[in-house]
Design an enzyme around this catalytic site. Structure first.
Site, PDB file in Angstrom:
ATOM      1  N   SER A  46     -19.742 -33.204  20.511  1.00 48.90           N
ATOM      2  CA  SER A  46     -18.532 -33.945  20.966  1.00 48.90           C
ATOM      3  C   SER A  46     -18.268 -33.300  22.496  1.00 48.90           C
ATOM      4  CB  SER A  46     -17.574 -33.708  20.088  1.00 48.90           C
ATOM      5  OG  SER A  46     -17.857 -34.132  18.805  1.00 48.90           O
TER       6      SER A  46
HETATM    7  N1  SAH Z   1     -19.146 -31.723  15.506  1.00 52.36           N
HETATM    8  C1  SAH Z   1     -20.373 -32.212  16.081  1.00 52.36           C
HETATM    9  C2  SAH Z   1     -20.515 -33.577  16.133  1.00 52.36           C
HETATM   10  C3  SAH Z   1     -21.795 -34.199  15.772  1.00 52.36           C
HETATM   11  S1  SAH Z   1     -21.821 -35.999  15.666  1.00 52.36           S
HETATM   12  C4  SAH Z   1     -20.803 -31.425  17.091  1.00 52.36           C
HETATM   13  O1  SAH Z   1     -19.950 -30.965  18.021  1.00 52.36           O
HETATM   14  O2  SAH Z   1     -21.927 -30.961  17.694  1.00 52.36           O
HETATM   15  C5  SAH Z   1     -21.430 -36.313  13.869  1.00 52.36           C
HETATM   16  C6  SAH Z   1     -22.433 -35.757  13.112  1.00 52.36           C
HETATM   17  O3  SAH Z   1     -21.954 -36.400  11.859  1.00 52.36           O
HETATM   18  C7  SAH Z   1     -23.918 -36.066  13.195  1.00 52.36           C
HETATM   19  O4  SAH Z   1     -24.574 -34.891  13.382  1.00 52.36           O
HETATM   20  C8  SAH Z   1     -24.344 -36.945  12.053  1.00 52.36           C
HETATM   21  O5  SAH Z   1     -25.481 -36.604  11.412  1.00 52.36           O
HETATM   22  C9  SAH Z   1     -23.188 -36.473  10.791  1.00 52.36           C
HETATM   23  N2  SAH Z   1     -22.842 -37.462   9.856  1.00 52.36           N
HETATM   24  C10 SAH Z   1     -22.771 -38.562   9.925  1.00 52.36           C
HETATM   25  N3  SAH Z   1     -22.670 -39.280   8.655  1.00 52.36           N
HETATM   26  C11 SAH Z   1     -22.490 -38.119   7.944  1.00 52.36           C
HETATM   27  C12 SAH Z   1     -22.430 -37.926   6.308  1.00 52.36           C
HETATM   28  N4  SAH Z   1     -22.065 -39.178   5.752  1.00 52.36           N
HETATM   29  N5  SAH Z   1     -22.291 -36.769   5.896  1.00 52.36           N
HETATM   30  C13 SAH Z   1     -22.533 -35.604   6.747  1.00 52.36           C
HETATM   31  N6  SAH Z   1     -22.835 -35.731   8.017  1.00 52.36           N
HETATM   32  C14 SAH Z   1     -22.747 -36.985   8.756  1.00 52.36           C
END
Ligand code: SAH
Length: 219
Positions: free
Chosen positions: A66
């Site tokens: 993010s």
């Molecule tokens: N906070 C993270 C953002 C990652 S993007 C950072 O700063 O790096 C969002 C993440 O949510 C992705 O890695 C994706 O795989 C995960 N995600 C999406 N759906 C999900 C679910 N149902 N359960 C767990 N993780 C999920």
């Protein structure tokens, strides 16, 4: 000599922190946590030179780390206290997790890609963050065995109101923050629970990768 000077790391970090302050990220503990969490550790090598820019960056498995401003905005909106147990849905790179871990007592984080979760865990060990508990699984159903949580942060776009997650908030003043909506942009919502009542506030437009139910199959 080129007339574009690339400032040293230190300066780039402080320039970013100043930009966040100018946009209303004023919580001192939060800014301190961001100052001491090296974002370049969480960014793929290909994009290292963009680590200190205020932008989202691609990571493995088609996901993104993010934008720092959004990390600041969401974390500030959560009003975390040192004794809190926080649930995070979407570990991704683990950057947001690390910030939460510096502010809360425990962070429970769920990721649907096993490889992303394992990479994040290695980074957190290098930073000596030891108050993070990991789960490879589907965050849409939360972590009922560890509920209730003081705070819940969702870092992938919720397709609809997350009824099961909301039920895992502490009834007295539990707060959940996350993007909600099915389009390419979503609304950042904050839910505050009092008993069976949930107050909802709209914190603005955001752009997140979608939350996908179930765990990911990897090759
Ligand atoms: N906070 C993270 C953002 C990652 S993007 C950072 O700063 O790096 C969002 C993440 O949510 C992705 O890695 C994706 O795989 C995960 N995600 C999406 N759906 C999900 C679910 N149902 N359960 C767990 N993780 C999920």
């Amino acid at each position: 000599m080129s007339d574009v000077e690339i400032p040293p790391e230190e300066t780039r970090l402080h320039r970013l922190l100043r930009a966040l302050k100018d946009q209303g990220i004023e919580d001192r503990k939060l800014l301190h946590a961001m100052e001491y969490t090296p974002r370049d550790l969480f960014v793929p090598e290909l994009f290292l030179d963009r680590s200190w820019e205020d932008s989202a960056i691609p990571i493995n498995c088609g996901q993104t780390i993010s934008q720092p401003f959004i990390v600041g905005l969401m974390t500030q909106a959560l009003k975390i206290e040192g004794r809190h147990r926080v649930l995070e849905i979407g570990t991704g790179s683990g950057y947001q997790t690390a910030i939460l871990a510096r502010l809360a007592r425990y962070v429970y984080t769920i990721e649907r890609y096993r490889s992303l979760m394992l990479e994040a865990e290695i980074r957190h060990k290098r930073l000596m963050l030891e108050n993070i508990i990991y789960r490879f699984g589907d965050g849409w159903i939360g972590w009922p065995e560890q509920a209730p949580f003081d705070r819940i942060l969702v870092t992938a776009a919720l397709p609809e109101e997350p009824v099961e997650l909301l039920a895992q908030l502490k009834p007295r003043g539990g707060i959940m923050v996350g993007p909600q909506g099915k389009g390419s942009t979503q609304r950042l919502l904050r839910y505050t629970r009092t008993g069976d009542t949930y107050e909802t506030e709209d914190l603005g437009e955001v752009r997140f990768v979608p939350l996908i139910a179930g765990v990911a199959k990897e090759n």
